[in-house]
Design a protein around this motif. Structure first.
Motif, PDB file in Angstrom:
ATOM      1  N   SER A 112       2.398   3.398 -18.702  1.00 30.44           N
ATOM      2  CA  SER A 112       1.709   2.033 -18.307  1.00 30.44           C
ATOM      3  C   SER A 112       1.892   3.333 -16.659  1.00 30.44           C
ATOM      4  O   SER A 112       2.742   4.260 -16.987  1.00 30.44           O
ATOM      5  N   THR A 113       1.095   3.302 -16.081  1.00 26.98           N
ATOM      6  CA  THR A 113       0.916   3.681 -15.061  1.00 26.98           C
ATOM      7  C   THR A 113       0.756   3.510 -12.806  1.00 26.98           C
ATOM      8  O   THR A 113       0.330   2.122 -13.908  1.00 26.98           O
ATOM      9  N   GLU A 114       2.003   3.961 -12.794  1.00 29.09           N
ATOM     10  CA  GLU A 114       2.410   3.482 -11.314  1.00 29.09           C
ATOM     11  C   GLU A 114       0.854   4.069 -10.515  1.00 29.09           C
ATOM     12  O   GLU A 114       0.936   5.242  -9.964  1.00 29.09           O
ATOM     13  N   VAL A 115      -0.197   2.821  -9.924  1.00 28.92           N
ATOM     14  CA  VAL A 115      -0.886   3.381  -9.345  1.00 28.92           C
ATOM     15  C   VAL A 115      -0.999   3.999  -7.921  1.00 28.92           C
ATOM     16  O   VAL A 115      -0.398   2.807  -6.655  1.00 28.92           O
ATOM     17  N   HIS A 116      -1.243   4.938  -6.972  1.00 32.28           N
ATOM     18  CA  HIS A 116      -1.598   4.685  -5.408  1.00 32.28           C
ATOM     19  C   HIS A 116      -2.529   5.364  -5.242  1.00 32.28           C
ATOM     20  O   HIS A 116      -2.984   4.142  -4.416  1.00 32.28           O
ATOM     21  N   ASN A 117      -2.470   6.729  -5.349  1.00 32.75           N
ATOM     22  CA  ASN A 117      -4.143   7.179  -4.534  1.00 32.75           C
ATOM     23  C   ASN A 117      -5.077   7.122  -5.863  1.00 32.75           C
ATOM     24  O   ASN A 117      -6.399   6.894  -5.191  1.00 32.75           O
ATOM     25  N   ILE A 154     -13.279  -8.192 -12.972  1.00 37.05           N
ATOM     26  CA  ILE A 154     -13.578  -7.851 -11.898  1.00 37.05           C
ATOM     27  C   ILE A 154     -12.142  -8.751 -10.981  1.00 37.05           C
ATOM     28  O   ILE A 154     -11.715  -8.902 -10.052  1.00 37.05           O
ATOM     29  N   SER A 155     -12.521 -10.525 -11.454  1.00 43.10           N
ATOM     30  CA  SER A 155     -11.081 -11.178 -11.134  1.00 43.10           C
ATOM     31  C   SER A 155     -10.129 -10.654 -11.193  1.00 43.10           C
ATOM     32  O   SER A 155      -8.873 -10.909 -10.922  1.00 43.10           O
ATOM     33  N   LEU A 156      -9.594 -10.430 -13.090  1.00 45.05           N
ATOM     34  CA  LEU A 156      -8.524  -9.524 -13.394  1.00 45.05           C
ATOM     35  C   LEU A 156      -7.954  -8.399 -12.434  1.00 45.05           C
ATOM     36  O   LEU A 156      -6.697  -8.083 -12.162  1.00 45.05           O
ATOM     37  N   VAL A 157      -9.272  -6.933 -13.161  1.00 46.29           N
ATOM     38  CA  VAL A 157      -8.701  -6.272 -11.546  1.00 46.29           C
ATOM     39  C   VAL A 157      -8.147  -6.809 -10.214  1.00 46.29           C
ATOM     40  O   VAL A 157      -7.295  -6.225  -9.190  1.00 46.29           O
ATOM     41  N   GLU A 158      -9.066  -7.834  -9.013  1.00 39.88           N
ATOM     42  CA  GLU A 158      -9.023  -7.826  -8.086  1.00 39.88           C
ATOM     43  C   GLU A 158      -6.794  -8.804  -7.791  1.00 39.88           C
ATOM     44  O   GLU A 158      -6.544  -8.546  -6.704  1.00 39.88           O
ATOM     45  N   ASP A 159      -6.863  -9.049  -8.721  1.00 40.67           N
ATOM     46  CA  ASP A 159      -6.101 -10.282  -8.351  1.00 40.67           C
ATOM     47  C   ASP A 159      -4.619  -9.634  -9.298  1.00 40.67           C
ATOM     48  O   ASP A 159      -3.480 -10.061  -9.179  1.00 40.67           O
ATOM     49  N   HIS A 160      -4.830  -8.312  -9.316  1.00 35.84           N
ATOM     50  CA  HIS A 160      -3.699  -7.246 -10.021  1.00 35.84           C
ATOM     51  C   HIS A 160      -3.599  -6.498  -8.360  1.00 35.84           C
ATOM     52  O   HIS A 160      -3.899  -5.347  -8.121  1.00 35.84           O
ATOM     53  N   PRO A 161      -2.625  -6.869  -8.145  1.00 30.62           N
ATOM     54  CA  PRO A 161      -2.385  -5.685  -6.504  1.00 30.62           C
ATOM     55  C   PRO A 161      -1.179  -4.598  -6.764  1.00 30.62           C
ATOM     56  O   PRO A 161      -0.618  -4.384  -7.562  1.00 30.62           O
ATOM     57  N   LEU A 162      -2.105  -3.671  -6.427  1.00 36.06           N
ATOM     58  CA  LEU A 162      -1.905  -1.954  -6.310  1.00 36.06           C
ATOM     59  C   LEU A 162      -0.250  -1.157  -5.045  1.00 36.06           C
ATOM     60  O   LEU A 162      -1.322  -2.172  -3.951  1.00 36.06           O
ATOM     61  N   PRO A 163       0.268  -1.183  -5.177  1.00 35.04           N
ATOM     62  CA  PRO A 163       0.991  -0.443  -4.075  1.00 35.04           C
ATOM     63  C   PRO A 163       0.669   0.164  -2.708  1.00 35.04           C
ATOM     64  O   PRO A 163      -0.696   1.213  -3.068  1.00 35.04           O
ATOM     65  N   GLU A 164       0.159  -0.207  -2.291  1.00 34.09           N
ATOM     66  CA  GLU A 164       0.038   0.349  -0.541  1.00 34.09           C
ATOM     67  C   GLU A 164      -0.151   2.134  -0.017  1.00 34.09           C
ATOM     68  O   GLU A 164      -0.968   1.778   0.857  1.00 34.09           O
ATOM     69  N   ASN A 165       0.752   2.463  -0.941  1.00 34.24           N
ATOM     70  CA  ASN A 165       1.547   4.036  -0.585  1.00 34.24           C
ATOM     71  C   ASN A 165      -0.311   4.681  -1.162  1.00 34.24           C
ATOM     72  O   ASN A 165       0.386   5.532  -1.906  1.00 34.24           O
ATOM     73  N   ARG A 166      -1.009   4.939  -0.742  1.00 35.52           N
ATOM     74  CA  ARG A 166      -1.912   5.617  -1.439  1.00 35.52           C
ATOM     75  C   ARG A 166      -1.879   6.835  -0.743  1.00 35.52           C
ATOM     76  O   ARG A 166      -2.777   8.453  -1.402  1.00 35.52           O
ATOM     77  N   GLN A 167      -0.372   7.770  -0.080  1.00 32.59           N
ATOM     78  CA  GLN A 167       0.081   9.251  -0.099  1.00 32.59           C
ATOM     79  C   GLN A 167       0.696   9.486  -0.995  1.00 32.59           C
ATOM     80  O   GLN A 167       0.230  10.569  -0.945  1.00 32.59           O
ATOM     81  N   ALA A 168       0.560   8.588  -1.765  1.00 29.20           N
ATOM     82  CA  ALA A 168       1.239   9.192  -2.856  1.00 29.20           C
ATOM     83  C   ALA A 168       0.798   9.838  -3.769  1.00 29.20           C
ATOM     84  O   ALA A 168      -0.546   8.912  -3.839  1.00 29.20           O
ATOM     85  N   GLN A 169       1.074  10.350  -5.098  1.00 21.93           N
ATOM     86  CA  GLN A 169      -0.003  10.579  -6.657  1.00 21.93           C
ATOM     87  C   GLN A 169       0.692   9.619  -7.644  1.00 21.93           C
ATOM     88  O   GLN A 169       1.805   8.931  -7.767  1.00 21.93           O
ATOM     89  N   ASP A 170       0.046   9.551  -8.095  1.00 20.72           N
ATOM     90  CA  ASP A 170       0.141   8.172  -9.471  1.00 20.72           C
ATOM     91  C   ASP A 170       1.169   8.627 -10.063  1.00 20.72           C
ATOM     92  O   ASP A 170       1.277   9.952 -10.671  1.00 20.72           O
ATOM     93  N   ALA A 171       1.486   7.622 -10.929  1.00 21.70           N
ATOM     94  CA  ALA A 171       3.024   7.993 -12.121  1.00 21.70           C
ATOM     95  C   ALA A 171       2.784   7.292 -13.019  1.00 21.70           C
ATOM     96  O   ALA A 171       2.570   6.465 -13.782  1.00 21.70           O
ATOM     97  N   VAL A 172       2.327   8.012 -14.072  1.00 20.66           N
ATOM     98  CA  VAL A 172       2.777   7.717 -15.775  1.00 20.66           C
ATOM     99  C   VAL A 172       4.628   7.640 -16.272  1.00 20.66           C
ATOM    100  O   VAL A 172       5.953   7.723 -15.665  1.00 20.66           O
TER     101      VAL A 172
END
Length: 169
Positions: free
Chosen positions: A35-40, A100-118
């Motif tokens: 899985s990937t944890e998305v930040h920026n 589009i609704s699947l993507v928009e309903d999936h919350p992403l972390p708000e910390n956009r300064q951090a790098q994505d993590a696998v």
């Protein structure tokens, strides 16, 4: 990534080493562990990486989804998502609206300064940032009860060659 392609999209042409072909065959097994944890969003591909709980979006939408939404197949999440939110093209296709609704309903972390993590699957529900060979092996192997004869073959003062031959027999 290999050249400009994703590891998940490379076709097995029969070329390459034995190990490489085996790795390509194990992709479906590996998908369930990643899985990937998305930040920026600067290193995660929108369509082909496994950042959404439903899996790769290209597998859900198909190749035509890239045209219908106007998002390049190689687009990163940061190309599609900005400070205001997701920047999708208007679309009448019902399947694309569901995506589009699947993507928009999936919350992403708000910390956009951090790098994505696998992340690697730790157990049935949790992912972690480190990989453990033993934990992964115990999750994918078939568990059998210990056999009575195993202590005859695998004891501490055995000769490895003879133990291996006995085990084969």
């Amino acid at each position: 990534m290999i050249r400009s392609e994703s590891f998940w999209d490379i076709r097995d042409t029969g070329l390459g080493s034995w190990v490489w072909r085996k790795l390509l065959k194990l992709r479906e097994t590996a998908k369930q562990f990643l899985s990937t944890e998305v930040h920026n969003g600067q290193t995660t591909r929108f369509w082909t990486d496994m950042w959404h709980p439903r899996g790769r979006l290209i597998d859900i939408a198909g190749e035509s989804g890239t045209f219908k939404l106007g998002i390049a197949r190689s687009a990163l999440i940061c190309d599609v998502r900005n400070e205001a939110g997701w920047g999708f093209r208007r679309c009448r296709d019902r399947d694309m609206r569901e995506l589009i609704s699947l993507v928009e309903d999936h919350p992403l972390p708000e910390n956009r300064q951090a790098q994505d993590a696998v992340l690697w699957r730790k157990n049935d529900t949790d992912f972690c940032k480190h990989f453990s060979t033993s934990e992964t092996w115990h999750r994918i192997r078939t568990h059998y009860p210990s056999q009575d004869w195993s202590k005859v073959v695998w004891f501490s003062y055995r000769v490895p060659r003879f133990a291996f031959i006995t085990w084969l027999a």
